[in-house]
Design a protein around this motif. Structure first.
Motif, PDB file in Angstrom:
ATOM      1  N   TRP A  70      25.608  41.525  12.411  1.00 43.64           N
ATOM      2  CA  TRP A  70      25.436  41.218  10.979  1.00 43.64           C
ATOM      3  C   TRP A  70      23.981  40.843  10.682  1.00 43.64           C
ATOM      4  CZ3 TRP A  70      26.081  35.656   9.282  1.00 43.64           C
ATOM      5  CH2 TRP A  70      25.767  35.504   7.906  1.00 43.64           C
ATOM      6  N   LEU A  71      23.403  39.964  11.512  1.00 45.09           N
ATOM      7  CA  LEU A  71      22.009  39.565  11.315  1.00 45.09           C
ATOM      8  C   LEU A  71      21.076  40.759  11.509  1.00 45.09           C
ATOM      9  CD1 LEU A  71      21.964  36.085  13.113  1.00 45.09           C
ATOM     10  CD2 LEU A  71      22.156  36.549  10.661  1.00 45.09           C
ATOM     11  N   GLN A  72      21.394  41.635  12.479  1.00 47.43           N
ATOM     12  CA  GLN A  72      20.559  42.805  12.716  1.00 47.43           C
ATOM     13  C   GLN A  72      20.616  43.773  11.534  1.00 47.43           C
ATOM     14  OE1 GLN A  72      18.403  43.198  15.057  1.00 47.43           O
ATOM     15  NE2 GLN A  72      17.816  45.272  14.390  1.00 47.43           N
ATOM     16  N   SER A  73      21.774  43.819  10.881  1.00 45.32           N
ATOM     17  CA  SER A  73      21.893  44.671   9.691  1.00 45.32           C
ATOM     18  C   SER A  73      20.912  44.211   8.613  1.00 45.32           C
ATOM     19  CB  SER A  73      23.322  44.639   9.153  1.00 45.32           C
ATOM     20  OG  SER A  73      23.442  45.379   7.952  1.00 45.32           O
ATOM     21  N   ALA A  74      20.722  42.897   8.484  1.00 43.68           N
ATOM     22  CA  ALA A  74      19.750  42.377   7.520  1.00 43.68           C
ATOM     23  C   ALA A  74      18.330  42.752   7.923  1.00 43.68           C
ATOM     24  CB  ALA A  74      19.891  40.859   7.408  1.00 43.68           C
ATOM     25  N   VAL A  75      18.067  42.755   9.253  1.00 46.74           N
ATOM     26  CA  VAL A  75      16.741  43.136   9.723  1.00 46.74           C
ATOM     27  C   VAL A  75      16.460  44.590   9.370  1.00 46.74           C
ATOM     28  CG1 VAL A  75      15.310  43.484  11.793  1.00 46.74           C
ATOM     29  CG2 VAL A  75      16.741  41.433  11.580  1.00 46.74           C
ATOM     30  N   VAL A  76      17.485  45.460   9.514  1.00 50.93           N
ATOM     31  CA  VAL A  76      17.297  46.892   9.279  1.00 50.93           C
ATOM     32  C   VAL A  76      17.268  47.219   7.795  1.00 50.93           C
ATOM     33  CG1 VAL A  76      18.304  49.190   9.637  1.00 50.93           C
ATOM     34  CG2 VAL A  76      18.330  47.503  11.503  1.00 50.93           C
ATOM     35  N   HIS A  77      18.204  46.617   7.036  1.00 50.11           N
ATOM     36  CA  HIS A  77      18.385  47.004   5.632  1.00 50.11           C
ATOM     37  C   HIS A  77      17.773  46.014   4.644  1.00 50.11           C
ATOM     38  CE1 HIS A  77      21.072  50.224   6.871  1.00 50.11           C
ATOM     39  NE2 HIS A  77      21.725  49.339   7.637  1.00 50.11           N
ATOM     40  N   GLY A  78      17.280  44.912   5.130  1.00 51.90           N
ATOM     41  CA  GLY A  78      16.670  43.944   4.229  1.00 51.90           C
ATOM     42  C   GLY A  78      17.589  42.801   3.857  1.00 51.90           C
ATOM     43  N   THR A  96      32.663  30.549   4.790  1.00 50.64           N
ATOM     44  CA  THR A  96      31.504  30.556   3.900  1.00 50.64           C
ATOM     45  C   THR A  96      31.280  31.963   3.339  1.00 50.64           C
ATOM     46  OG1 THR A  96      29.894  31.108   5.626  1.00 50.64           O
ATOM     47  CG2 THR A  96      30.411  28.760   5.288  1.00 50.64           C
ATOM     48  N   ASP A  97      30.625  31.968   2.190  1.00 52.86           N
ATOM     49  CA  ASP A  97      30.070  33.203   1.645  1.00 52.86           C
ATOM     50  C   ASP A  97      28.602  33.193   2.049  1.00 52.86           C
ATOM     51  OD1 ASP A  97      29.515  35.507   0.198  1.00 52.86           O
ATOM     52  OD2 ASP A  97      29.206  34.393  -1.664  1.00 52.86           O
ATOM     53  N   ALA A  98      28.196  34.098   2.980  1.00 52.36           N
ATOM     54  CA  ALA A  98      26.867  34.018   3.590  1.00 52.36           C
ATOM     55  C   ALA A  98      26.076  35.292   3.280  1.00 52.36           C
ATOM     56  CB  ALA A  98      26.981  33.817   5.092  1.00 52.36           C
ATOM     57  N   ARG A  99      24.791  35.123   3.014  1.00 46.74           N
ATOM     58  CA  ARG A  99      23.885  36.251   2.786  1.00 46.74           C
ATOM     59  C   ARG A  99      22.693  36.117   3.735  1.00 46.74           C
ATOM     60  NH1 ARG A  99      22.631  39.895  -1.174  1.00 46.74           N
ATOM     61  NH2 ARG A  99      24.200  39.010  -2.593  1.00 46.74           N
ATOM     62  N   ALA A 100      22.476  37.162   4.520  1.00 46.01           N
ATOM     63  CA  ALA A 100      21.328  37.192   5.442  1.00 46.01           C
ATOM     64  C   ALA A 100      20.242  38.070   4.840  1.00 46.01           C
ATOM     65  CB  ALA A 100      21.763  37.743   6.795  1.00 46.01           C
ATOM     66  N   THR A 101      19.017  37.536   4.764  1.00 48.06           N
ATOM     67  CA  THR A 101      17.908  38.247   4.124  1.00 48.06           C
ATOM     68  C   THR A 101      16.700  38.256   5.050  1.00 48.06           C
ATOM     69  OG1 THR A 101      18.674  37.487   1.964  1.00 48.06           O
ATOM     70  CG2 THR A 101      16.446  38.375   2.078  1.00 48.06           C
ATOM     71  N   LEU A 102      16.083  39.418   5.200  1.00 45.04           N
ATOM     72  CA  LEU A 102      14.877  39.530   6.016  1.00 45.04           C
ATOM     73  C   LEU A 102      13.682  39.009   5.223  1.00 45.04           C
ATOM     74  CD1 LEU A 102      13.519  40.582   8.627  1.00 45.04           C
ATOM     75  CD2 LEU A 102      13.148  42.750   7.409  1.00 45.04           C
ATOM     76  N   VAL A 103      12.930  38.079   5.830  1.00 43.89           N
ATOM     77  CA  VAL A 103      11.759  37.495   5.174  1.00 43.89           C
ATOM     78  C   VAL A 103      10.558  37.646   6.110  1.00 43.89           C
ATOM     79  CG1 VAL A 103      10.742  35.410   4.167  1.00 43.89           C
ATOM     80  CG2 VAL A 103      13.214  35.821   3.955  1.00 43.89           C
ATOM     81  N   HIS A 104       9.473  38.184   5.601  1.00 48.65           N
ATOM     82  CA  HIS A 104       8.254  38.360   6.403  1.00 48.65           C
ATOM     83  C   HIS A 104       7.356  37.135   6.228  1.00 48.65           C
ATOM     84  CE1 HIS A 104       9.052  42.541   7.514  1.00 48.65           C
ATOM     85  NE2 HIS A 104       9.544  42.701   6.270  1.00 48.65           N
ATOM     86  N   PRO A 109       8.506  38.077  11.246  1.00 49.10           N
ATOM     87  CA  PRO A 109       9.712  38.194  10.428  1.00 49.10           C
ATOM     88  C   PRO A 109      10.818  37.245  10.891  1.00 49.10           C
ATOM     89  CG  PRO A 109       9.562  40.039  11.943  1.00 49.10           C
ATOM     90  CD  PRO A 109       8.285  39.269  12.100  1.00 49.10           C
ATOM     91  N   VAL A 110      11.525  36.721   9.928  1.00 46.35           N
ATOM     92  CA  VAL A 110      12.677  35.862  10.192  1.00 46.35           C
ATOM     93  C   VAL A 110      13.847  36.342   9.330  1.00 46.35           C
ATOM     94  CG1 VAL A 110      11.261  33.858  10.780  1.00 46.35           C
ATOM     95  CG2 VAL A 110      12.031  34.197   8.410  1.00 46.35           C
ATOM     96  N   VAL A 111      15.059  35.915   9.694  1.00 45.61           N
ATOM     97  CA  VAL A 111      16.267  36.173   8.888  1.00 45.61           C
ATOM     98  C   VAL A 111      16.724  34.841   8.305  1.00 45.61           C
ATOM     99  CG1 VAL A 111      18.648  36.980   8.859  1.00 45.61           C
ATOM    100  CG2 VAL A 111      16.940  38.150  10.285  1.00 45.61           C
TER     101      VAL A 111
END
Length: 496
Positions: A70-78, A96-104, A109-111
């Motif tokens: 799931w976290l890797q999906s955020a890395v790939v797709h943003g 929880t309702d969780a949203r993972a977002t890639l941040v530079h 880069p971090v998630v």
């Protein structure tokens, strides 16, 4: 001015949303805000070494490799959103309702994972779903059907049972005006129903006669009320089949009315016999005195005293007859003492039941055309019904004669110039041209060979007491039309 960096940090530290910062490559936890620490029960130092399987629920859908993917999906797709169930330090789990977002960031880069506890929301949703499913089961299996109407009383939604009660499918009934399926009593557009629903006090009892596609008729009883939900107000009608009850009540009412009819019919016959007998004696005596006077007047020397005696006796006998007639009038006035607001159409329909019984015995068909509106008059329903029955029975006796070709009786109601009118038509022998209609109306006529016209006299008197008239008119192409006219009740009477 834009907030400085420390202001953003302060906002993040004070938000109620949990925030976890993962390294994009290793997925290790780098930082957590105070809200996340409170939810997990860990300090930042305790959280940093933890892996996904240490802080997630034990179900298969929350295993470590799923979380990493799931976290890797955020890395790939943003970004990537998911419901994820975490486990706190004390072992309790929370969804929880969780949203993972890639941040530079500057350092790489971090998630960033933002999450909020939705246990209460899920529980509420499950409760609502259970209630909705329960209501659907109730609507499907209960003995009462449920109909949801719009503001125009057209069907918005209907339960399967309710559709079955109407003899249709839910799809066939969607958008149909309810009273197109059968007349409701009271009418849905009546002031009573509109006022009752508009006031918001309680419900309105509805009785509906439904004609099904197979030609059968059923009766539905329901309660119509306004139900407020989700900021809306819906008209909800709960209906059930009461055909057996209504038919039983109607049979009982017919039997009771039949007994009343027979008692009134017998009482009228007894009164006519008594009246004929009581009047016969003074009239016969008067005839005898008149014959005696005629004989004396034809003699050579009539005696004035004898003539005066005879005239006195005739006057006494006629006065006695007048007293008898007066007593009958007073009797009729007494039985007319109960006067209420009544619908003439209902009285005619009730009377037609007994008329059809008599007609069936004579092989006569009865056709009725009852006006589709209320015809309110001030009067006594039993007496007016007796007038209708009496006139119809006289017509049936005329129709049943061998010389009458058309064995039919027609009864029609109408409104004419502020009056309610009942037309009773036959195609019998009709009125004789030498018999004026005013003599018919005065009760001095009977078409029966042995008839006295007593029934017409009483009927005329009852109608006159109600402010109406009885007219005898020629029917086309032959026969007689009897028009019973009664004044309609005024607005003040109808409001009572």
């Amino acid at each position: 001015m834009f907030p400085e960096r420390r202001d953003f940090e302060q906002m993040i530290r004070n938000t109620g949303t949990g925030i976890l910062i993962h390294e994009a490559a290793s997925k290790n936890i780098l930082w957590a805000n105070p809200a996340a620490c409170r939810m997990f029960g860990f300090t930042i130092e305790e959280l940093k070494p933890l892996k996904a399987h240490h802080m997630s629920a034990q179900e298969r859908q929350y295993r470590r490799e799923v979380g990493v993917a799931w976290l890797q999906s955020a890395v790939v797709h943003g970004s990537s959103r998911k419901q994820w169930k975490y486990r706190a330090k004390d072992g309790t789990e929370f969804l929880t309702d969780a949203r993972a977002t890639l941040v530079h960031c500057v350092d790489g880069p971090v998630v960033m994972v933002e999450f909020r506890n939705i246990d209460d929301e899920v529980e509420l949703q499950e409760e609502l779903t259970w209630v909705s499913a329960s209501l659907q089961r109730i609507m499907t299996h209960t003995a009462a059907g449920v109909v949801v109407l719009d503001e125009d009383n057209c069907i918005d939604d209907i339960s399967p049972l309710a559709a079955q009660l109407f003899g249709r499918t839910p799809a066939e009934l969607s958008g149909v005006y309810l009273e197109d399926l059968g007349r409701c009593e009271p009418r849905l557009a009546s002031d009573h129903v509109i006022g009752r629903l508009g006031s918001g006090h309680g419900s309105v009892s509805i009785l509906q006669e439904v004609a099904k596609a197979d030609g059968s008729t059923s009766w539905l009883a329901g309660e119509l009320e306004i139900v407020a939900h989700d900021g809306m107000r819906s008209r909800v009608l709960t209906v059930r089949d009461v055909t057996d009850r209504v038919e039983w009540e109607r049979r009982n009412a017919y039997q009771e009315a039949n007994l009343q009819y027979l008692s009134r019919y017998n009482a009228m016959g007894d009164m006519a016999m008594i009246l004929a007998h009581e009047l016969g004696q003074p009239l016969a005596a008067s005839t005898n005195y008149l014959s005696g006077l005629r004989a004396r007047l034809s003699g050579d020397d009539p005696d004035p005293q004898r003539l005066a005696y005879g005239i006195d006796q005739i006057e006494k006998q006629l006065q006695r007859a007048a007293d008898i007639v007066g007593s009958v009038k007073r009797y009729v006035r007494r039985i007319e003492s109960t006067s209420t607001l009544m619908d003439l159409n209902e009285t005619v329909e009730e009377s037609l039941y007994f008329v059809r019984l008599r007609a069936a015995e004579q092989g006569v068909r009865v056709f009725a055309d009852i006006l589709d509106r209320d015809m309110l008059i001030e009067g006594e329903s039993v007496l007016i019904g007796q007038v209708i029955i009496n006139i119809c029975v006289n017509a049936i006796d005329e129709i049943a004669k061998p010389g009458t070709e058309v064995k039919e009786l027609s009864v029609t109601t109408d409104v004419d110039d502020g009056n309610a009118v009942v037309y009773i038509r036959d195609q019998g022998g009709g009125m004789q041209s030498a018999q004026p209609s005013d003599r018919l109306a005065s009760g001095a006529f009977s078409a029966k060979q042995d008839g006295s016209g007593i029934g017409l006299i009483i009927s005329e008197h009852i109608v006159e007491r109600h402010g109406g008239t009885i007219r005898y008119l020629p029917n086309e192409p032959r026969g007689t039309t009897v028009a019973v006219t009664l004044p309609l009740a005024g607005p003040d009477d109808a409001a009572r």
